[in-house]
Design a protein around this motif. Structure first.
Motif, PDB file in Angstrom:
ATOM      1  N   HIS A   1       0.897  -1.120   0.156  1.00 33.00           N
ATOM      2  CA  HIS A   1      -0.438  -0.199   0.250  1.00 33.00           C
ATOM      3  C   HIS A   1       0.762   1.288  -0.059  1.00 33.00           C
ATOM      4  CE1 HIS A   1       1.253  -0.535   4.418  1.00 33.00           C
ATOM      5  NE2 HIS A   1       0.455   0.373   4.192  1.00 33.00           N
ATOM      6  N   GLN A   2       2.064   1.066   0.091  1.00 35.25           N
ATOM      7  CA  GLN A   2       3.014   2.814   0.296  1.00 35.25           C
ATOM      8  C   GLN A   2       3.859   1.851  -1.336  1.00 35.25           C
ATOM      9  OE1 GLN A   2       3.914   1.656   4.184  1.00 35.25           O
ATOM     10  NE2 GLN A   2       3.993   4.219   4.958  1.00 35.25           N
ATOM     11  N   ILE A   3       3.963   1.061  -1.843  1.00 37.50           N
ATOM     12  CA  ILE A   3       4.618   1.498  -3.195  1.00 37.50           C
ATOM     13  C   ILE A   3       4.795   2.869  -4.006  1.00 37.50           C
ATOM     14  CG2 ILE A   3       3.006   0.409  -4.522  1.00 37.50           C
ATOM     15  CD1 ILE A   3       5.872  -2.096  -5.202  1.00 37.50           C
ATOM     16  N   ASN A   4       3.297   3.262  -3.924  1.00 35.31           N
ATOM     17  CA  ASN A   4       3.892   4.517  -5.191  1.00 35.31           C
ATOM     18  C   ASN A   4       4.812   5.126  -3.987  1.00 35.31           C
ATOM     19  OD1 ASN A   4       2.329   3.458  -6.863  1.00 35.31           O
ATOM     20  ND2 ASN A   4       0.107   3.603  -6.163  1.00 35.31           N
ATOM     21  N   ASP A   5       3.743   5.601  -2.744  1.00 38.29           N
ATOM     22  CA  ASP A   5       4.540   6.743  -2.693  1.00 38.29           C
ATOM     23  C   ASP A   5       6.127   6.512  -2.357  1.00 38.29           C
ATOM     24  OD1 ASP A   5       2.374   8.011  -1.511  1.00 38.29           O
ATOM     25  OD2 ASP A   5       2.415   6.899   1.162  1.00 38.29           O
ATOM     26  N   ALA A   6       6.615   5.603  -1.715  1.00 37.57           N
ATOM     27  CA  ALA A   6       8.220   5.157  -2.334  1.00 37.57           C
ATOM     28  C   ALA A   6       9.066   5.005  -3.400  1.00 37.57           C
ATOM     29  CB  ALA A   6       8.296   4.034  -1.534  1.00 37.57           C
ATOM     30  N   SER A   7       7.770   5.074  -4.417  1.00 42.58           N
ATOM     31  CA  SER A   7       8.303   5.371  -5.770  1.00 42.58           C
ATOM     32  C   SER A   7       8.710   6.534  -6.148  1.00 42.58           C
ATOM     33  CB  SER A   7       7.050   4.804  -6.836  1.00 42.58           C
ATOM     34  OG  SER A   7       7.885   5.677  -8.352  1.00 42.58           O
ATOM     35  N   GLU A   8       7.607   7.793  -5.448  1.00 38.96           N
ATOM     36  CA  GLU A   8       7.611   8.928  -5.546  1.00 38.96           C
ATOM     37  C   GLU A   8       8.654   9.680  -4.734  1.00 38.96           C
ATOM     38  OE1 GLU A   8       3.622  10.847  -4.112  1.00 38.96           O
ATOM     39  OE2 GLU A   8       3.124   9.579  -5.829  1.00 38.96           O
ATOM     40  N   PHE A   9       9.225   8.945  -3.280  1.00 37.88           N
ATOM     41  CA  PHE A   9       9.937   9.253  -2.329  1.00 37.88           C
ATOM     42  C   PHE A   9      11.537   9.118  -3.502  1.00 37.88           C
ATOM     43  CE2 PHE A   9      13.739   9.038   0.514  1.00 37.88           C
ATOM     44  CZ  PHE A   9      12.906   9.888   1.071  1.00 37.88           C
ATOM     45  N   LEU A  10      11.982   7.932  -4.076  1.00 37.76           N
ATOM     46  CA  LEU A  10      13.109   7.660  -4.870  1.00 37.76           C
ATOM     47  C   LEU A  10      12.490   8.404  -5.916  1.00 37.76           C
ATOM     48  CD1 LEU A  10      12.881   4.077  -3.966  1.00 37.76           C
ATOM     49  CD2 LEU A  10      14.460   5.566  -3.464  1.00 37.76           C
ATOM     50  N   GLU A  11      11.506   9.058  -6.586  1.00 41.55           N
ATOM     51  CA  GLU A  11      12.160   9.790  -8.174  1.00 41.55           C
ATOM     52  C   GLU A  11      12.508  11.485  -7.341  1.00 41.55           C
ATOM     53  OE1 GLU A  11       7.762   9.395 -10.240  1.00 41.55           O
ATOM     54  OE2 GLU A  11       8.749   7.361 -10.514  1.00 41.55           O
ATOM     55  N   THR A  12      11.809  12.204  -6.290  1.00 43.14           N
ATOM     56  CA  THR A  12      12.586  13.103  -5.907  1.00 43.14           C
ATOM     57  C   THR A  12      13.895  12.783  -5.634  1.00 43.14           C
ATOM     58  OG1 THR A  12      11.832  12.703  -3.527  1.00 43.14           O
ATOM     59  CG2 THR A  12      10.663  13.605  -4.767  1.00 43.14           C
ATOM     60  N   HIS A  13      14.713  11.960  -5.171  1.00 48.03           N
ATOM     61  CA  HIS A  13      15.997  12.099  -5.167  1.00 48.03           C
ATOM     62  C   HIS A  13      16.583  11.315  -6.299  1.00 48.03           C
ATOM     63  CE1 HIS A  13      14.724  12.105  -0.987  1.00 48.03           C
ATOM     64  NE2 HIS A  13      15.154  12.263  -0.888  1.00 48.03           N
ATOM     65  N   GLY A  14      15.949  11.323  -7.675  1.00 43.44           N
ATOM     66  CA  GLY A  14      16.477  11.235  -8.943  1.00 43.44           C
ATOM     67  C   GLY A  14      17.176   9.680  -9.614  1.00 43.44           C
ATOM     68  N   ILE A  15      15.795   9.143  -8.763  1.00 41.09           N
ATOM     69  CA  ILE A  15      15.822   7.474  -9.133  1.00 41.09           C
ATOM     70  C   ILE A  15      14.433   7.287  -9.648  1.00 41.09           C
ATOM     71  CG2 ILE A  15      15.922   4.896  -8.381  1.00 41.09           C
ATOM     72  CD1 ILE A  15      18.058   6.103  -6.396  1.00 41.09           C
ATOM     73  N   ASP A  16      13.995   7.184 -10.833  1.00 43.24           N
ATOM     74  CA  ASP A  16      13.027   6.155 -11.565  1.00 43.24           C
ATOM     75  C   ASP A  16      12.587   4.769 -10.928  1.00 43.24           C
ATOM     76  OD1 ASP A  16      12.881   8.494 -12.872  1.00 43.24           O
ATOM     77  OD2 ASP A  16      13.569   8.479 -14.527  1.00 43.24           O
ATOM     78  N   CYS A  17      11.371   5.122 -10.308  1.00 44.90           N
ATOM     79  CA  CYS A  17      10.911   3.629 -10.658  1.00 44.90           C
ATOM     80  C   CYS A  17      10.187   2.565 -11.709  1.00 44.90           C
ATOM     81  CB  CYS A  17      10.901   3.725  -8.779  1.00 44.90           C
ATOM     82  SG  CYS A  17      11.802   3.839  -7.442  1.00 44.90           S
ATOM     83  N   VAL A  18      10.178   1.619 -11.596  1.00 38.54           N
ATOM     84  CA  VAL A  18       9.026   0.485 -12.691  1.00 38.54           C
ATOM     85  C   VAL A  18       8.574  -0.290 -11.606  1.00 38.54           C
ATOM     86  CG1 VAL A  18       9.013  -0.745 -14.527  1.00 38.54           C
ATOM     87  CG2 VAL A  18      10.383   0.627 -14.022  1.00 38.54           C
ATOM     88  N   ILE A  19       6.793  -0.082 -12.043  1.00 37.75           N
ATOM     89  CA  ILE A  19       5.791  -0.975 -10.754  1.00 37.75           C
ATOM     90  C   ILE A  19       5.415  -1.388 -11.513  1.00 37.75           C
ATOM     91  CG2 ILE A  19       4.689  -1.418  -9.087  1.00 37.75           C
ATOM     92  CD1 ILE A  19       5.651   1.985  -7.912  1.00 37.75           C
ATOM     93  N   ALA A  20       5.329  -3.037 -11.927  1.00 41.29           N
ATOM     94  CA  ALA A  20       5.050  -3.633 -13.054  1.00 41.29           C
ATOM     95  C   ALA A  20       4.065  -4.248 -12.181  1.00 41.29           C
ATOM     96  CB  ALA A  20       5.836  -4.679 -13.189  1.00 41.29           C
TER      97      ALA A  20
END
Ligand code: SF4
Length: 331
Positions: free
Chosen positions: A137-156
């Motif tokens: 349930h927190q995977i989207n928040d984790a992705s957004e956090f990482l993106e603000t730190h320059g890492i793009d995330c792919v969630i499949a």
């Protein structure tokens, strides 16, 4: 098997399990009258049974509780499903869909900001992001956090067994494979899942434990050494028991049949609970596990003789090369 996706449903926060179950039952009653309710808990939650049963009985339901061991949604109490109007399976997300089963699983929050510590361990600018049911349930928040730190995330999307995007199980790494990323960030406890993902995908995996903040890069060498030694030992076996599980989501009949024809020393054995005592009493020189894949990998030390995965048995029988070793998954 029909397809299940639960993208719109947010897992409960565990605040009042009895109330949640009552509201799920009321909703289910739109499909037909419910009188007898069966409750199935995982091992760690069995002590909640009386409390929940009491609340349901006060609302007029007849309640029966499963006393069988339960390690996953792959392990539904089939007898109770037959004997009740509905089975409420608590603690796990569904691995298959059944009309008279309600699943109520658990989620646990972690502090997303802790992910800042994992960033120096990630080598790529784009990673696949995976986790277990507790944190999905927190995977989207984790992705957004990482993106603000320059890492793009792919969630499949994963497999039929993992209905949430980014969710993995010890028997299904499809959500990792489907990212197509050469580097994957796993958020969760334990080393088995990230090791399995690494072996299944070939990706570099960074494992982040959201409780302790520890970071690990799984190394498959120790596991492979052990599995190689077991395969060599099993080559001397005079008899093989091919384990076919009686459990709802662990039964791989077609696979067991295909393996049994590889050797005239092999018999298919149907088992509910696979224990060291059961295997000892049966007396085979080695076993081949077609039930929960983790059993062969995690529990070998408990077993008196080699318990091989299907792929390892193929190597013993000369139907597969060691170089083509694969981690077992239920697909
Ligand atoms: S088969 Fe094993 S890994 Fe898969 S859901 Fe069941 S207990 Fe978990």
């Amino acid at each position: 098997m029909s397809s299940i996706r639960i993208t719109e449903r947010v897992p409960s926060d565990n605040t009042d399990l009895a109330e949640i179950i009552l509201s799920l039952l009321k909703k289910k009653e739109a499909e037909g009258d419910i009188q007898k309710v069966a409750l199935q808990f995982p091992e760690g939650l069995k002590r909640k049974a009386h409390e929940i049963s009491y609340a349901l009985k006060k609302e007029g339901y007849d309640v029966v509780i499963s006393g069988e061991p339960c390690w996953g949604a792959c392990d539904l109490d089939l007898d109770l499903i037959r004997d009740s109007d509905v089975l409420v399976h608590i603690g796990h997300a569904p691995v298959d869909e059944r009309e008279n089963v309600i699943y109520e699983y658990f989620s646990q929050d972690f502090d997303i900001s802790w992910l800042v510590d994992v960033i120096p361990s990630i080598k790529s600018k784009k990673v696949g992001l995976i986790t277990t049911i507790q944190h999905v349930h927190q995977i989207n928040d984790a992705s957004e956090f990482l993106e603000t730190h320059g890492i793009d995330c792919v969630i499949a999307e994963g497999s039929e067994r993992t209905p949430f995007r980014g969710q993995v199980l010890g028997c299904s790494y499809e959500a990792a494979r489907n990212t197509g990323c050469p580097e994957i960030l796993y958020i969760g406890t334990g080393i088995f899942h990230p090791l399995g993902v690494h072996l299944a995908t070939g990706a570099r995996v960074v494992a982040f434990d959201p409780y302790t903040g520890s970071i690990e890069i799984p190394d498959e060498r120790r596991l492979l050494l052990k599995r190689h030694a077991l395969i060599e030992k099993a080559k001397d076996a005079g008899s093989f028991g091919i384990i076919l599980s009686k459990k709802s989501g662990q039964r791989r009949e077609e696979l067991a049949g295909r393996l049994a024809v590889l050797s005239d020393k092999a018999d298919i054995i149907e088992i509910g609970e696979i224990t060291p005592e059961a295997l000892l009493n049966l007396g085979y020189d080695a076993y081949v596990n077609t039930a929960c894949p983790r059993l062969a990998y995690d529990d070998q030390a408990r077993f008196p003789v080699p318990v091989l995965s299907p792929q390892e048995f193929e190597i013993v029988c000369g139907a597969r090369e060691w170089e083509d070793f694969e981690i077992d998954e239920i697909r």
